[in-house]
Design an enzyme around this catalytic site. Structure first.
Site, short mmCIF file in Angstrom:
data_model
loop_
_atom_site.label_atom_id
_atom_site.label_comp_id
_atom_site.label_asym_id
_atom_site.label_seq_id
_atom_site.Cartn_x
_atom_site.Cartn_y
_atom_site.Cartn_z
N GLU B 33 -2.93 -4.98 18.22
CA GLU B 33 -4.13 -4.20 18.59
C GLU B 33 -5.13 -4.63 18.38
OE1 GLU B 33 -1.89 -2.06 15.21
OE2 GLU B 33 0.08 -2.29 16.27
N GLU B 63 3.94 -2.58 16.55
CA GLU B 63 4.62 -4.01 16.06
C GLU B 63 5.79 -4.19 16.51
OE1 GLU B 63 2.64 -1.07 14.54
OE2 GLU B 63 1.04 -2.25 13.94
N PHE B 89 1.52 -3.96 7.12
CA PHE B 89 2.44 -3.80 8.29
C PHE B 89 3.42 -4.93 8.97
CE2 PHE B 89 -2.75 -2.80 9.54
CZ PHE B 89 -2.46 -2.27 7.99
N HIS B 132 -2.17 -2.13 2.44
CA HIS B 132 -3.44 -3.05 2.92
C HIS B 132 -3.45 -3.98 1.81
CE1 HIS B 132 -3.78 -0.05 5.25
NE2 HIS B 132 -4.70 -0.76 6.03
#
Ligand SMILES: Cc1ncc(C[n+]2csc(CCOP(=O)(O)OP(=O)(O)O)c2C)c(N)n1
Ligand SMILES: Cc1ncc(C[n+]2csc(CCOP(=O)(O)OP(=O)(O)O)c2C)c(N)n1
Ligand SMILES: [Mg+2]
Ligand SMILES: [Mg+2]
Lengths: 316, 331, 316, 331
Positions: B33, B63, B89, B132
């Site tokens: 990405e 993904e 992710f 994150h």
């Protein structure tokens, strides 16, 4: 035409006989684990593989014995692999739902629903970069289209106009649940426009129809036209897996399906032609039975893998 | 031959390894990405699209498709290098990594190979939220079939990524974004090392600290502090969790008699437990003290830096645990 | 109508001012981490929340500040939460991209793209069983539709005709990548038919248009008509996140977007009406600026959470 | 009150716990693939649809949606009990479990609760392929915010599932299909136990074996074999990996001076490492021998039973490791 009929019949019958033999071998304890048979769906792999070339990639599911046979994998290796023997295929490591064969461009079955679709997209991606002109075909079931991976794979292939052909074998059930209860659309091919790719719904029990549809899709893919989806309607004549008693199927459903399945159709057309034609099919059945039996015998002669080999081939 | 050496930041070293790969392997592909036209969220792939064209491309936010596409392409002769923007992710692509990628070679008895590299960056940075901030290397170190490396410095960022790309096995390179600005001299055209190998980054005699990624730097800081207190700490940068280079750890513990394992990941079930367990079995008689571990407490990662300061482990935690271990030892 | 205009303007301006203030606070180091602002997209949350009731559930993304404000969350708490202070919202644990508020039926932002969609489906599932008659609305971006979770969530909601409304805020970019390069369809609403649900594409920069579309969708959902998708076209006036310099945007794009953005539109209509109307909007701006400043001050008065509290609230 | 006791197979006990939940909690929902009309792939949900109607329903093959729907419903007052058919398939729903479910309570500072139960069954059975054979509990025991239980017998299958359902925390119950036919007396209307708690299933004095799920039975078999050789083995069924009931493990090691941890999962990075690491720290001075671990070697799981026999650990492996530990100990 008659020759053609026997050829079609043989192609289907060998798969049917293989699957039926698997069931008896399973019953006899010669095949461990559970197996997922494609009785009634044979016309799809047979028709599809006729439209493919050696350079193409094939990715299927745990219900992939028919594809393996139509793609030319050895019956002996297949039986041996399912028996957990040291087959030339995968040495008994893959078993019924997960075997693969590099030399056949057979990326493999997959026992994660839709799990093979991204991989098939990758094979198409390779083709887009290696100049091989190969096409990647992937078969999944109806229920698999509801997996996130199916969605990501289709959009990814569409975005890059990759040479991918998706065949959805719609046998109207996902394990024990009817697909009509798990989507709010009439035809699964209605998902195609959402990706900006062509989608068609065809009679998956007719070899010629399947072959024609796949030829179109393969030609489009090979010429840079991108991916497309073929929904091939068919019916399962047996349970989802070896142990499935199918209590969930309305009485008479399987019986009527037997009227529509590919082998019955050909036998009917032969009957219409006359006793000679029927006799020729009976002869094919005998050949096929003999072929299967000798394959089983040859498979039984293959030893089991050496236990100590279990740790090999983990890394380069 | 004269070795080209350059002063590179960690992120530039990652970029240089990509460039090396695309130049070295015609079959190399780089995708993920925002990696191509936008030059990468962190700049890891900066300039590659311009230099190598279609072999470097941006993908949809998918993904599972990214990992699966890398696998299929690798099985068919390509050598993909993909980026998962944040380690967190990876959770949306676990099936493709564990059930697909990791099985490829073994289940086909070596019939297929999957020469692909999955790059990501993980860990916490001030203010980053719970989605994150995780360090998830333990998942992959527990997945046979994968190789797992966590570079702690620019040189390793370059060398380990080259090793991963050159390898015919699927390899995960898990970077730490807090290390991206670090700079060091990097030899660019030395021989590519095979995957594996730890490194003693500081020699010491009293206690062995085994660590990786960002905690290597923190452990070295801790070693300085402890040196002032007369404690000699040996620090081993494990570098790769798979293959686990255990012999140097055992040799060090044999000398020091004490072990502390330090990582940023949550303590319970972290890979530090594996290192401790191996030592508690194979080096038991060398131990003069309980084995200490440093890791984040077993909570989610809060966004407020005030809270992160007590949750995300740093040098102080290493000093504390080493001191405790010494206090509890029989010397 | 004029009152209406000022009301609309105020609703948009308070969000814009909040976002702009966040940017300066970020610059001043008062807000840690990266923040994702919705400048230019304000008409979507404002219009949508007008069509909702207190009993409804709202699930959004990291770009959700506007939704929070439109839903009535306290500006003070929002600033404090973003500052990492001990806010009544989440005590600084969630931060800019992940906060939530049970008392507002605000299931939360989510910083996993499409990660909140299955959760929103769950809120709709609860409504289908608790007799509350509540509806679940979820907002995601254009790029999020390519996530597997988005696909699974939409089909799941469709199959059970759950009271779900999906608002896709199409700002034409996913981080730094144009959505047109990542799908092969013209309108994202073209995905809806594949799930057997209605999908519309609307002007997301017009509060009234958004409110009307969401009212329709909410009414349908509440009356058992099942889920639907609203693609609301809009434009980002700022970077994807606080640190994004937008080198990837064609020159002039943002400038021309400023001609189309909701606040500009209202100011234009006021200008057409005359100086009095403009003056009233200027007054609103002054009010809003004051409101924001006092909220920032109040937020600054909130202490940081106690470090030792970091281990609390892990389990019941 | 008179306690209703019934002779139940493991799978019937799971079914009974579902029935109890649907009767006890009006807000309980049961959903998953083939769980309703088809009565469940393994019969865990047999008859529930008939008894409870729409609160029990079949879903599309969409595990991320299943888990996410359970989370959202739980946040809004329902008490979902969902089934993931095989543990291996959890990989397609990892984001929902780790980044969504596990964060719910903590990140909202207790504002939200997620009272949901995720049931699955895992492990190998003869002939099962690599994608239907893994034991993945280590992933979840390393995920703060989740509770993780692995029932080893029919009584626990009933009690632990009831504890999970009654709990206001998201809980994973990981069963083992090879245990489904096991039968035992199960008390049906006793009080619901809170989540947590291990159990000493066999008392012994020479070595402590900590284990869970299918390996409890294998460890008991091993203990019999070892008893014949004059070795007295204490076997602890850990039952829950989160919360980890460590005190009884420490107390046992204090008495026996030796520890072996046994699980079916791959050895490296398995939760056995965590138990070993805790003991190597907190019980170091009680240890008279290296800590042993039993687990599958670090390979994928092959389908051929001939190969599975050497990969999937059983009683023999426990006997082996216990014997080695004894031979290497200083008594
Ligand atoms: C991700 C995942 N979820 C669930 C399963 C269990 N499962 C195996 S086959 C199957 C049904 C698939 O139905 P369909 O896609 O229609 O294929 P068919 O079996 O009818 O050929 C399911 C749910 C799985 N293998 N993988
Ligand atoms: C699963 C996942 N993949 C990637 C990311 C990184 N990421 C954060 S925002 C974003 C772009 C999303 O674009 P869009 O859905 O259009 O929403 P917008 O930011 O434009 O509002 C990406 C890729 C993520 N947060 N989660
Ligand atoms: Mg089907
Ligand atoms: Mg966008």
């Amino acid at each position: 035409m008659a020759a053609n009929r026997e050829e079609d019949y043989r192609a289907l019958a060998i798969i049917r006989a293989f699957e039926e033999r698997c069931m008896t071998l399973k019953g006899a304890g010669e095949i461990p684990g559970s197996i997922h048979l494609c009785d009634g769906q044979e016309a799809i792999p047979v028709g599809a593989c006729r439209a493919l070339e050696a350079r193409d990639a094939v990715t299927v599911t745990y219900r992939g014995h028919g594809w393996a046979i139509a793609r030319g994998l050895s019956l002996v290796d297949l039986f041996a692999e399912l028996m957990g023997r040291d087959s030339h295929l995968n040495g008994g490591r893959a078993g019924s739902p997960f075997f693969s064969s590099p030399e056949h461009g057979f990326l493999g079955e997959n026992s994660i629903v839709a799990g093979g679709m991204p991989m098939a997209v990758g094979a198409a991606l390779a083709a887009a970069h290696d100049g091989s002109g190969s096409v990647s075909i992937v078969s999944v079931g109806d229920g698999a289209l509801n997996q996130g991976a199916a969605h990501e794979a289709l959009n990814f292939a569409a975005v890059f106009a990759l040479p991918l052909v998706l065949v959805v074998e719609n046998n109207f059930y996902s394990e024990m649940t009817p697909i009509r209860d798990m989507v709010r659309i009439e035809r699964l091919a209605e998902r195609a426009p959402g990706y900006g790719i062509p989608g068609v719904t065809i009679d998956g029990n007719d070899i010629a129809v399947v072959e024609a549809a796949v030829r179109d899709a393969v030609a489009r893919a090979r010429s840079g036209g991108g991916p497309s989806m073929i929904e091939a309607n068919t019916e399962r004549l047996v349970g989802h897996y070896s142990g499935d008693l199918q209590a969930y199927r309305p009485s008479g459903e399987v019986a009527s399906a037997r009227e529509r399945e590919p082998l019955t159709r050909i036998r009917r057309s032969a009957a219409d032609e006359g006793p000679g034609a029927v006799a020729r099919l009976d002869a094919v059945d005998r050949e096929v039975a003999a072929t299967i039996e000798s394959a089983v015998e040859a498979a039984r002669a293959i030893p089991y893998p050496a236990p100590e080999s279990a740790r090999e081939h983990m890394y380069a | 031959m004269p070795e080209a050496v350059a002063e590179l930041r960690y992120i530039q070293a990652v970029n240089a390894a990509h460039r090396w790969a695309l130049e070295t392997y015609p079959e190399a592909l780089v995708f993920g990405e925002d990696v191509a036209l936008p030059n990468g969220p962190f700049g890891a792939t900066k300039g590659l699209r311009e230099m190598f064209g279609a072999r470097v491309f941006d993908t949809p936010i998918s993904e599972s498709a990214i990992v699966g596409a890398a696998l299929g392409a690798a099985m068919r002769g390509r050598r993909p290098i993909i980026e998962i923007m944040y380690g967190d992710f990876i959770a949306v692509a676990m099936d493709q990594i564990v059930n697909q990628v990791a099985n490829t070679r073994y289940v086909s008895r070596g019939g297929w190979r999957a020469p692909l590299t999955i790059r990501t960056q993980q860990g916490n940075s001030p203010g980053a939220c719970a989605q994150h901030s995780q360090s998830l290397e333990a998942w992959f170190a527990h997945t046979p079939g994968l190789r797992v490396g966590l570079p702690s410095n620019p040189r390793d960022a370059y060398e380990m990524l080259r090793s991963a790309i050159a390898s015919d096995d699927p390899t995960m390179i898990m970077e730490h974004r807090l290390l991206y600005p670090d700079a060091a001299q990097v030899a660019l055209d030395g021989p590519v090392e095979p995957i594996g190998g730890s490194r003693v980054v500081r020699a010491g005699t009293d206690v062995t600290v085994v660590t990786w990624s960002r905690m290597v730097g923190e452990s070295l800081k801790a070693a300085d502090t402890l040196a002032d207190r007369g404690v000699s700490v040996e620090v081993i940068d494990l570098r790769w969790l798979s293959p686990l280079d255990f012999a140097p750890v055992a040799a060090s513990v044999h000398r020091t008699g004490r072990l502390v394992v330090a990582h940023e990941a949550n303590l319970t079930g972290g890979f530090g437990a594996e290192v401790a367990a191996r030592v508690a079995d194979e080096c038991f008689w060398d131990l003069d003290a309980p084995i200490g571990r440093v890791g984040a407490p077993d909570v989610r990662i809060p966004a407020s830096p005030v809270l992160q300061a007590v949750v995300v482990p740093a040098a102080g935690a290493v000093v504390e645990v080493v001191s405790r271990i010494l206090a509890e030892s029989n010397r």
